[in-house]
Design a protein around this motif. Structure first.
Motif, mmCIF file in Angstrom:
data_model
loop_
_atom_site.group_PDB
_atom_site.id
_atom_site.type_symbol
_atom_site.label_atom_id
_atom_site.label_comp_id
_atom_site.label_asym_id
_atom_site.label_seq_id
_atom_site.Cartn_x
_atom_site.Cartn_y
_atom_site.Cartn_z
ATOM 1 N N ARG A 1 42.886 35.809 44.274
ATOM 2 C CA ARG A 1 41.743 36.586 44.681
ATOM 3 C C ARG A 1 41.702 36.421 46.158
ATOM 4 O O ARG A 1 41.072 37.163 47.137
ATOM 5 C CB ARG A 1 40.142 36.560 44.029
ATOM 6 N N LYS A 2 42.056 35.212 46.837
ATOM 7 C CA LYS A 2 41.772 34.793 48.326
ATOM 8 C C LYS A 2 43.079 35.584 49.009
ATOM 9 O O LYS A 2 43.965 35.999 48.164
ATOM 10 C CB LYS A 2 42.106 33.374 48.557
ATOM 11 N N THR A 3 42.897 35.757 50.202
ATOM 12 C CA THR A 3 43.800 36.368 51.056
ATOM 13 C C THR A 3 44.796 35.324 51.621
ATOM 14 O O THR A 3 46.037 35.404 51.401
ATOM 15 C CB THR A 3 43.258 37.192 52.106
ATOM 16 N N ASN B 1 44.417 38.795 47.692
ATOM 17 C CA ASN B 1 43.174 39.804 47.839
ATOM 18 C C ASN B 1 43.139 40.586 46.524
ATOM 19 O O ASN B 1 42.860 41.559 46.557
ATOM 20 C CB ASN B 1 43.692 40.573 48.997
ATOM 21 N N ASN C 1 41.152 40.132 42.726
ATOM 22 C CA ASN C 1 40.376 39.795 41.799
ATOM 23 C C ASN C 1 40.723 40.074 40.473
ATOM 24 O O ASN C 1 40.543 41.237 40.179
ATOM 25 C CB ASN C 1 38.816 39.984 41.935
ATOM 26 N N ASN D 1 39.336 40.901 36.768
ATOM 27 C CA ASN D 1 37.929 40.926 36.273
ATOM 28 C C ASN D 1 38.071 41.089 34.733
ATOM 29 O O ASN D 1 37.154 40.972 34.109
ATOM 30 C CB ASN D 1 37.223 41.998 36.836
ATOM 31 N N ASN E 1 39.806 44.147 40.420
ATOM 32 C CA ASN E 1 38.561 44.853 40.985
ATOM 33 C C ASN E 1 38.895 46.305 41.443
ATOM 34 O O ASN E 1 38.044 47.079 41.642
ATOM 35 C CB ASN E 1 37.994 43.936 41.816
ATOM 36 N N TRP E 2 40.212 46.505 42.054
ATOM 37 C CA TRP E 2 40.603 47.806 42.375
ATOM 38 C C TRP E 2 40.944 48.855 41.372
ATOM 39 O O TRP E 2 41.149 50.127 41.551
ATOM 40 C CB TRP E 2 41.728 47.892 43.469
ATOM 41 N N ARG F 1 37.084 33.358 34.445
ATOM 42 C CA ARG F 1 36.644 34.464 33.607
ATOM 43 C C ARG F 1 37.394 34.919 32.660
ATOM 44 O O ARG F 1 37.002 35.359 31.616
ATOM 45 C CB ARG F 1 36.774 35.542 34.758
ATOM 46 N N ARG G 1 36.419 33.253 29.636
ATOM 47 C CA ARG G 1 34.922 33.870 29.033
ATOM 48 C C ARG G 1 35.125 35.119 28.425
ATOM 49 O O ARG G 1 34.823 35.314 27.418
ATOM 50 C CB ARG G 1 34.268 34.014 30.554
ATOM 51 N N ALA H 1 30.188 41.023 36.963
ATOM 52 C CA ALA H 1 31.395 41.075 38.191
ATOM 53 C C ALA H 1 31.114 42.074 39.103
ATOM 54 O O ALA H 1 32.010 42.879 39.627
ATOM 55 C CB ALA H 1 32.704 41.346 37.145
ATOM 56 N N ASN I 1 32.652 40.276 44.308
ATOM 57 C CA ASN I 1 34.222 40.451 44.834
ATOM 58 C C ASN I 1 34.547 39.420 46.079
ATOM 59 O O ASN I 1 33.844 39.438 46.950
ATOM 60 C CB ASN I 1 34.808 41.568 44.725
ATOM 61 N N VAL I 2 35.704 39.048 45.932
ATOM 62 C CA VAL I 2 36.265 38.538 47.535
ATOM 63 C C VAL I 2 37.258 39.657 47.866
ATOM 64 O O VAL I 2 38.132 39.841 47.221
ATOM 65 C CB VAL I 2 36.894 37.458 47.206
ATOM 66 N N ASP J 1 39.444 40.370 51.498
ATOM 67 C CA ASP J 1 39.614 40.197 52.823
ATOM 68 C C ASP J 1 39.152 38.730 52.855
ATOM 69 O O ASP J 1 38.697 38.656 54.160
ATOM 70 C CB ASP J 1 39.458 40.955 53.693
ATOM 71 N N ASP J 2 39.104 37.793 51.986
ATOM 72 C CA ASP J 2 38.277 36.401 52.114
ATOM 73 C C ASP J 2 36.909 36.786 52.369
ATOM 74 O O ASP J 2 36.177 35.551 53.136
ATOM 75 C CB ASP J 2 39.388 35.609 53.299
#
Ligand SMILES: Cc1cc2nc3c(=O)[nH]c(=O)nc-3n(C[C@H](O)[C@H](O)[C@H](O)COP(=O)(O)OP(=O)(O)OC[C@H]3O[C@@H](n4cnc5c(N)ncnc54)[C@H](O)[C@@H]3O)c2cc1C
Ligand code: SF4
Ligand code: SF4
Lengths: 441, 59
Positions: A35-37, A142, A144, A146, A160-161, A179, A182, B22, B25-26, B28-29
């Protein structure tokens, strides 16, 4: 229909990054999703110390020629970055007395070897992911994840997209509060041990004696820790509590303005960005597998399985998935070697113990001067270790030996210790539930 | 509605993990609340160690 991967790895922490590297080396069609860029940036609090040259999950890790060597499991990982030697763990009482596990003075003179190496975990993770990418592993940042669901021939995870990814197996390395764990219903069988909230400020220009250790300061309303950071003179102070309503800031300020700590920080300046974490601590999972999803590292543990405690299962899980693909057993039987590994090295020796943890808080029983007194009873430096379980047993052993003296000199403190020990665990856990935030299922 | 104060947020993702639906969200950091999903339960405001999520009046 989107591509069917051999394995999808969720999370580019040490566990997932290691799994991705191994999947790449083994020639699997794999992807790692984070999830981090910026994979290298660590925002979740971590002291980043790796225990070396001592037993750790039946492994005996050492560092030579820019590599961490895991001789028992039989693999190495590359790390060519900044490092700082750490000699142990000290408890610091309100008046500044120390209970020392490890000799920082002898250590910094080169008379004692370090028991830990502080590293840049972000760089370690990035190095592993870069190696995976070089071996053909797809890297999605980038992103996540879910949701997760099992279909007849694969596992589908969604981001998430709204994108879907399909894998024969999924390795969930999404850390504490996973998650995926879970969503898959793992948490129903777990014991909730509390919500742990922690935050840290970084300072430069700090002057702490015997500082090449992890320092745990007792006698405050929350748990205060001090630890060196990689650059000389840089330290972080953190404040943690199981009570989500605790004012961590106020207590950290009180600590920093009390002697002898105020003197250590008199020329200090806060720098950089704050780090933090909030974790729902649940008992470790015994069988980290469901619907072709394998849990590794913190995702299947409580929190703080540690960097190497995530790397080793990441390695083992990716190898087990490889075996399953070779033998064509795309099921639990296929990854049996991983489940046996987890049971033998993590769950049986440590997981069970952690599952039954949860004792009354010392701060609810002992006053500041009681803690000062207790530490003064054991002035001898104990053998250095950074192994959490060894630290616990060292403390237990040292203080059991002085119980008769406490009984003789301070029967009042003895009584408090006994009351603390006999406080029922159910009530401890009820308090933790009350003061926490159990979002688990 | 609930928003996250960028100046205070460390990016630790604790609220992302705790949000029951949920909605966080993250991207672009940066940690952001999806207002279409958020149900304003305020759990994120309680769990954040840095007091970054907060309620703001609807624009
Ligand atoms: C206060 C504190 C101090 C610590 N100090 C030390 C120490 O000194 N030494 C040590 O060895 N260990 C330490 N630890 C423990 C260590 O941080 C963890 O055990 C270790 O990082 C676990 O690795 P992991 O790969 O399982 O998970 P993590 O490192 O947490 O990695 C999980 C990754 O998954 C990503 N992710 C999570 N959810 C999703 C999602 N839904 N979609 C996509 N990506 C996702 C995250 O962004 C993250 O990059 C400490 C922990 C704490 C809380
Ligand atoms: S819990 Fe707080 S600091 Fe952590 S990501 Fe959420 S808003 Fe930011
Ligand atoms: S208020 Fe509740 S639903 Fe909204 S973002 Fe925070 S935790 Fe999620």
């Amino acid at each position: 229909m989107t591509e069917l991967y051999d394995v999808l790895i969720v999370g580019a922490g040490p566990g997932g990054a290691m799994a991705a590297k191994v999947a790449g080396e083994n020639g699997l069609r794999a992807a790692i999703i984070e999830r981090k860029t910026d994979i290298k940036a660590i925002h979740r609090i971590c002291t980043m110390i790796i225990n070396i040259d001592e037993e750790n999950f039946a492994e005996y890790i050492t560092y030579r020629n820019k590599r961490f060597i895991f001789p028992h499991n039989g693999f190495t990982i590359n790390y060519d970055g900044p490092m700082r030697k750490i000699y142990g763990f000290h408890i610091i009482t309100p008046c500044g007395n120390r209970f020392r596990i490890g000799d920082a003075i002898a250590g910094s003179k080169g008379e004692k070897p370090p028991v830990g190496l502080m590293i840049d975990k972000g760089l370690l993770n990035k190095t592993l992911v870069d190696e995976a990418r070089a071996n053909g592993v797809d890297v999605f940042t980038n992103t996540n994840i879910n949701n997760v669901r099992k279909e007849s021939d694969c596992v589908v995870i969604t981001d998430n997209w709204g994108n879907e990814y399909r894998g024969k197996f999924v390795i969930a390395a999404d850390g504490v509060n996973s998650r995926l764990a879970r969503k898959l219903g793992f948490n129903k069988e777990r014991i909730f041990l509390g919500t742990y909230k922690d935050y840290a400020r970084a300072y430069e220009g700090v002057e702490i004696p015997e500082a090449e250790v992890l320092m745990f300061c007792m006698g405050w309303k929350c748990s205060i820790s001090l630890a060196p950071e990689l650059p000389e003179g840089h330290f972080h102070v953190s404040a943690a509590s199981y009570d989500i309503n605790q004012d961590l800031d106020a207590e950290m300020d009180r600590f920093l303005s009390s002697e002898p700590f105020a003197t250590w920080f008199r020329n200090a300046k806060e720098i950089g960005h704050r780090t933090s974490c909030v974790s729902n601590i649940a008992s470790p999972i015994q069988v980290p597998f469901k619907d072709n999803v394998l849990l590794v590292g913190d995702a299947g543990w409580m929190q703080e399985t540690s960097i190497v405690g995530a790397i080793m299962p990441g390695w083992s899980a990716a190898n087990a998935v490889t075996e399953a693909l070779i033998t064509g057993h795309i099921n639990k039987e296929g990854v049996k070697n991983y489940l046996d590994w987890w049971d033998k090295y993590l769950f049986q020796p440590y997981g069970k113990r952690l599952a039954s943890s949860g004792s009354a808080e010392i701060r609810d029983y002992l006053a500041a001067e009681d803690i000062d007194y207790l530490a003064s009873l054991v002035p001898e430096v104990q053998p250095g270790t950074m192994n959490f379980f060894m630290i616990m047993s060292t403390i237990g052993r040292a203080f059991s030996a002085v119980l008769p003296q406490i009984q003789e000199e301070r029967p009042d403190i003895m009584q408090k210790l006994m009351a603390m020990r006999s406080f029922p665990r159910e009530l401890v856990l009820a308090k933790r539930r009350n003061e926490g935030c159990a979002i688990m299922s | 509605m609930v928003e996250i104060d960028k100046e205070k947020c460390s990016g630790c993702c604790g609220c992302v993990d705790h949000c029951p639906v949920a909605a966080i969200n993250v991207i672009d950091d940066e940690v952001v609340v999806d207002q279409d999903i958020c149900m304003e339960c305020l759990i994120c405001t309680k769990v954040c160690p840095l007091g970054a999520p907060h309620e703001v009046a609807q624009a």
